[in-house]
Design a protein around this motif. Structure first.
Motif, PDB file in Angstrom:
ATOM      1  N   UNK A  43       0.803  -1.074   0.135  1.00 45.32           N
ATOM      2  CA  UNK A  43       0.249   0.153  -0.076  1.00 45.32           C
ATOM      3  C   UNK A  43       0.914   1.283  -0.121  1.00 45.32           C
ATOM      4  N   UNK A  44       0.879   2.053  -0.979  1.00 50.00           N
ATOM      5  CA  UNK A  44       1.724   3.291  -1.341  1.00 50.00           C
ATOM      6  C   UNK A  44       1.440   4.215  -0.135  1.00 50.00           C
ATOM      7  N   UNK A  45       0.157   4.133   0.199  1.00 51.26           N
ATOM      8  CA  UNK A  45      -0.117   5.238   1.240  1.00 51.26           C
ATOM      9  C   UNK A  45       0.447   5.041   2.652  1.00 51.26           C
ATOM     10  N   UNK A  46       0.726   3.968   2.799  1.00 52.64           N
ATOM     11  CA  UNK A  46       1.739   3.349   4.100  1.00 52.64           C
ATOM     12  C   UNK A  46       2.882   3.847   4.032  1.00 52.64           C
ATOM     13  N   UNK A  69       7.099  10.542   4.828  1.00 53.57           N
ATOM     14  CA  UNK A  69       6.584  11.847   5.074  1.00 53.57           C
ATOM     15  C   UNK A  69       7.066  12.098   6.638  1.00 53.57           C
ATOM     16  N   UNK A  70       6.738  11.172   7.553  1.00 52.41           N
ATOM     17  CA  UNK A  70       6.916  11.249   8.827  1.00 52.41           C
ATOM     18  C   UNK A  70       8.314  11.697   9.145  1.00 52.41           C
ATOM     19  N   UNK A 108      -1.165   4.917  14.240  1.00 50.51           N
ATOM     20  CA  UNK A 108      -2.317   5.637  14.155  1.00 50.51           C
ATOM     21  C   UNK A 108      -3.257   4.950  13.295  1.00 50.51           C
ATOM     22  N   UNK A 109      -2.692   4.001  12.145  1.00 50.26           N
ATOM     23  CA  UNK A 109      -3.832   3.377  11.473  1.00 50.26           C
ATOM     24  C   UNK A 109      -4.427   2.406  12.211  1.00 50.26           C
TER      25      UNK A 109
END
Ligand code: PEP
Ligand code: MG
Length: 571
Positions: free
Chosen positions: A83-86, A92-93, A111-112
């Protein structure tokens, strides 16, 4: 000579092999401030890619050894990794907060997980939370460069060592390589022990020290006595090899009874059934000549899946078992989740006393969608064999009546849809003392009883069945227990109903003579115990055993009854 230690004998047979530790490694780390964002982000990519390689291998191995269904969970894990979002959020973090990869992975996955877990009425989201938690462990292990145990990848003979085994751990075991099991905690009727018996893997549980054994050390596991030896001498190995061979020779003798009926010495017929957790247990049932399936624990269908099993998925499983039994009775128990049986994808509320909590029929009557789906699957499957349905953890007549009313509604709906169904018997598990005490009332309304002694003993003695410190309170021959059982059998027979037992006590050679004397109709046990029970039954006369049962009911202690049985049977 190495010292012999004692645990609780949980599954017969002897294993000698090297220790394989199924223990989570230490994945703790310190938060750090970093300068080189790109380098830290590259570490994330490397850990994701290594995790993905692991899981691809595990998935292939699981599909090969255990079947496609068991492999599905790893597919879900691979999807999380892809999953690229993860990965995007983690990188980013790192860029925003200048933290090390470990901290960024933890912050984002926490968070997820928190977000998905908060959606308590959405089983799909609960499943995703469980997947992310599992995958995070693997990513961390690569970031920290520590090895994670991969039971599905074991490819040499081992004794598996764990603090405890969850049913899903056990589901991943390959019998070809896992020769023995040794755990720190657990009792004889804990579900890990029951699964080990079904798989015919010798096991000793409740050892308190198994996980201190260094990986790779040779260990002997004697599931017949509960003994285990760490780093044995050559003499000890030879001695246990001989004991193992003797046990196998006994089994070969019993195997001759596979196609014979289960009859006592004076010609009275009984039924010996098998307990199963899934259709994949059926080869053992057929090889051991079971005369029925006396307990199909359907909760394993829910536990080994990564989602609530659909009506069609359930239908296929029930139909397979019914067809393979070819007209012999198959008693399917509706889902018994709760207690020590948890679902990774559907978190039940945390309770102080899960064994006295929200479980089994209590959940089914409360969450009726899930119950109705199961009943419909069962009713559709009933066209393919001789189906008996029973409800677990019944305490009151009201619960049985309500369950039966829901069953009747679903049956009528399906009949209206023109669905083919067979005749079905409806019964209850007797595992709560309240139900045992008023078995006479229940007997007027049910078709059969199945006595669940694992819980019945636990609830009567007020002792958690999985707690090794309380193992001495697992007293199947205690007259308090025997009187409850006798009451249930008599109550069934007074109404012309069938009395079965599917708790572990039914397969216990010390209990069997007493139960035979009480007139129990069916003994249902883990398949590998069947032929030994049939062999013992042939030697016992019901009249003599009725005398023995009478004395046992009048005895004072568990030990007194045990000695009484041993002296009578060996006389
Ligand atoms: C029992 O309680 O005896 C029983 C057979 O059910 P389970 O072991 O699945 O709780
Ligand atoms: Mg039970």
């Amino acid at each position: 000579m190495a010292e012999t230690f004692k645990g609780i004998a949980a599954s017969n047979g002897i294993a000698i092999a090297k220790a394989y530790l199924l223990v989570d490694p230490d994945l703790s780390f310190e938060q750090q401030t970093i300068d080189d964002v790109a380098a830290e982000q590259a570490r994330v990519d490397a850990a994701f890619s290594a995790s993905s390689d692991d899981l691809t291998k595990i998935k292939e191995k699981a599909a090969q050894n255990l079947g496609e269904t068991e492999a599905q969970v790893f597919e879900a894990h691979l999807m999380v990794l892809a999953d690229p979002e993860l990965t995007g959020a983690i990188k980013q973090n790192i860029a925003d907060n200048k933290v090390n990869a470990e901290q960024a992975v933890k912050d984002v996955t926490d968070m997820y997980i928190g977000m998905f877990e908060a959606m308590t009425d959405n089983a799909y989201m609960q499943e995703r939370a469980a997947d992310i938690r599992d995958v995070t462990k693997r990513i961390m292990s690569h970031l920290l460069n520590v090895a994670l145990p991969n039971p599905a990848l074991i490819d040499e003979e081992v004794v598996l060592i764990a603090r405890d085994l969850t049913p899903s751990d056990t589901a991943q075991l390959d019998r070809q390589f896992v020769k023995g099991i040794l755990t720190d905690v657990g009792g004889r009727t804990a579900h890990s022990a029951i699964m080990a018996r079904t798989l015919e893997i010798p096991a000793v549980v409740g050892t308190n020290k198994a996980t201190q054994i260094p990986a790779g050390t040779t260990v002997i596991v004697d599931g017949l006595t509960g003994d285990f030896i760490i780093d044995p001498s050559a003499d000890q190995i030879a001695e246990y090899q001989a004991a193992g061979d003797k046990y196998l020779a006994e089994r070969a003798e019993w195997a001759k009874l596979k196609d014979e009926a289960s009859v006592s010495a004076d010609g009275k017929e009984f039924v010996i059934g098998a307990n199963i957790g899934a259709p994949k247990d059926m080869p053992g049932v057929l090889e051991n000549g079971a005369e029925g399936v006396g307990l199909y624990r359907t909760e394993f269908l829910y536990m080994e899946s990564d989602h609530l099993p659909t009506e069609d998925e359930q239908f296929e499983s029930y139909k397979t078992v019914l067809e393979q039994m070819n007209g012999k009775p198959v008693t399917v128990r509706t889902m018994d989740i709760g207690g020590d049986k948890e679902l990774s994808y559907w978190k039940l509320p945390k309770e102080e006393n899960p064994f006295l909590g929200y479980r089994a029929i209590r959940i089914s009557l409360d969450q009726q969608d899930i119950f109705r789906t199961q009943l419909r699957a069962l009713l559709r499957a009933s066209a393919y064999g001789n189906l008996w349905i029973m409800f677990p953890m019944i305490a009151t007549l009201g619960e049985f009546r309500q369950a039966k009313a829901i069953y009747t509604e679903e049956r009528e709906k399906l009949a209206g849809e023109g669905v083919d169904m067979g005749e079905v018997k409806l019964g209850i598990m007797i595992e709560i003392p309240a139900a045992a005490m008023i078995a006479d009332k229940f007997a007027k309304e049910v078709d059969f009883f199945s006595i669940g002694t694992n819980d019945l003993i636990g609830y009567t003695m007020a002792a958690d069945r999985g707690n090794d410190k309380l193992a001495y309170l697992y007293q199947p021959y205690n007259p308090a227990i025997l009187r409850l059982i006798n009451n249930v059998i008599d109550a069934a027979h007074a109404e012309g109903k069938f009395a079965a037992m599917c708790g572990e006590m039914a397969g216990d050679p010390v209990a069997l003579p007493i139960l035979l004397g009480m007139g129990l109709d069916e003994f249902s046990m883990s398949a590998p115990s069947i032929l030994q029970a049939r062999s013992l039954m042939k030697k016992l006369s019901t009249a003599d055993m009725a005398e023995l049962a009478k004395k046992a009911l009048d005895a004072e202690t568990n030990d007194e009854v045990k000695a009484l049985v041993e002296s009578t049977v060996n006389a």
